[in-house]
Scaffold this motif. Structure first.
Motif, short mmCIF file in Angstrom:
data_model
loop_
_atom_site.label_atom_id
_atom_site.label_comp_id
_atom_site.label_asym_id
_atom_site.label_seq_id
_atom_site.Cartn_x
_atom_site.Cartn_y
_atom_site.Cartn_z
N ILE A 50 1.81 15.83 -11.22
CA ILE A 50 0.90 14.68 -11.08
C ILE A 50 -0.43 15.14 -10.50
N TYR A 51 -0.37 15.98 -9.47
CA TYR A 51 -1.59 16.51 -8.85
C TYR A 51 -2.41 17.28 -9.89
N ILE A 77 0.86 -1.18 0.00
CA ILE A 77 0.00 0.00 0.00
C ILE A 77 0.90 1.23 0.00
N VAL A 78 0.78 2.04 -1.05
CA VAL A 78 1.56 3.27 -1.20
C VAL A 78 0.65 4.44 -0.82
N ASN A 79 1.15 5.31 0.07
CA ASN A 79 0.39 6.47 0.48
C ASN A 79 1.11 7.73 0.01
N LEU A 80 0.46 8.47 -0.88
CA LEU A 80 1.02 9.70 -1.44
C LEU A 80 0.17 10.85 -0.93
N LYS A 81 0.83 11.89 -0.42
CA LYS A 81 0.08 12.97 0.21
C LYS A 81 0.71 14.32 -0.08
N ALA A 82 -0.14 15.32 -0.26
CA ALA A 82 0.31 16.71 -0.41
C ALA A 82 -0.54 17.58 0.49
N ILE A 88 -5.19 19.43 3.45
CA ILE A 88 -4.81 18.29 2.60
C ILE A 88 -5.29 18.55 1.17
N LEU A 89 -4.35 18.60 0.24
CA LEU A 89 -4.70 18.74 -1.18
C LEU A 89 -5.08 17.39 -1.77
N ILE A 90 -4.27 16.39 -1.42
CA ILE A 90 -4.54 15.04 -1.93
C ILE A 90 -3.94 14.04 -0.95
N ASP A 91 -4.66 12.95 -0.75
CA ASP A 91 -4.19 11.84 0.08
C ASP A 91 -4.60 10.58 -0.67
N LEU A 92 -3.66 10.03 -1.39
CA LEU A 92 -3.95 8.94 -2.32
C LEU A 92 -3.29 7.65 -1.85
N LYS A 93 -4.07 6.58 -1.79
CA LYS A 93 -3.53 5.26 -1.43
C LYS A 93 -3.69 4.34 -2.64
#
Length: 174
Positions: free
Chosen positions: A164-165, A125-130, A136-141
């Motif tokens: 990417i965002y 599980i990869v968690n990408l966050k900005a 929170i702009l993006i919190d993608l799993k």
């Protein structure tokens, strides 16, 4: 002995100066990198000063996204404003120049995160966050099938998160 006391005070004020200039919470590793890259204080003395500044309530730890970060307190700002003139102009200049060249990278390290965990044998599980301004702009799993894919996703996110965002937002809007 008097010189040692003056140096101690100046170094602690220098730390407060840096935290004030940065103006957002940073990790112990980040402040350590700033200090060591500029050869201001050795590592062990720096850690002692940070501990003493926290104990005196001039700096405080806050928890953000499960990570401990340091920030200057109101009490630290008052002390800095009273005694800022005791920091050498040369050190202030070096810090100002360093931050002018590195502040965006420091900000990105704090606001862009990428990590991964093993869910099962071949399941990561990869968690990408900005985050920007505590929003929170993006919190993608994402679920990927290999450690290599997880590492590549994290590296790419850290390097190209803005693009990417933007592409993700555009894909949903268009």
């Amino acid at each position: 002995m008097f010189e040692d006391t003056l140096e101690l005070a100046e170094n602690k004020l220098l730390l407060l100066y840096i935290f004030n200039k940065i103006n957002f919470a940073i990790s112990n590793n980040q402040i350590t990198q700033i200090i060591l890259e500029n050869n201001f204080i050795n590592y062990f003395t720096l850690q002692q000063y940070i501990s003493e500044l926290v104990s005196s309530n001039f700096l405080k730890y806050i928890e953000k996204d499960g990570k401990h970060r340091l920030i200057i307190t109101d009490k630290g700002l008052k002390v800095l404003n009273l005694f800022k003139n005791r920091i050498s102009n040369q050190k202030k200049y070096l810090i100002d120049e360093y931050l002018k060249n590195h502040l965006n990278n420091i900000k990105q390290e704090v606001t862009i995160t990428a990590d991964y965990t093993i869910e099962h044998k071949n399941n990561f599980i990869v968690n990408l966050k900005a985050v920007e301004n505590d929003c929170i702009l993006i919190d993608l799993k994402l679920n990927v099938g290999s450690n290599d894919q997880a590492k590549k996703l994290c590296a790419k996110w850290k390097k190209h998160s803005t693009e990417i965002y933007s592409k993700i937002i555009k894909a949903f809007i268009d």
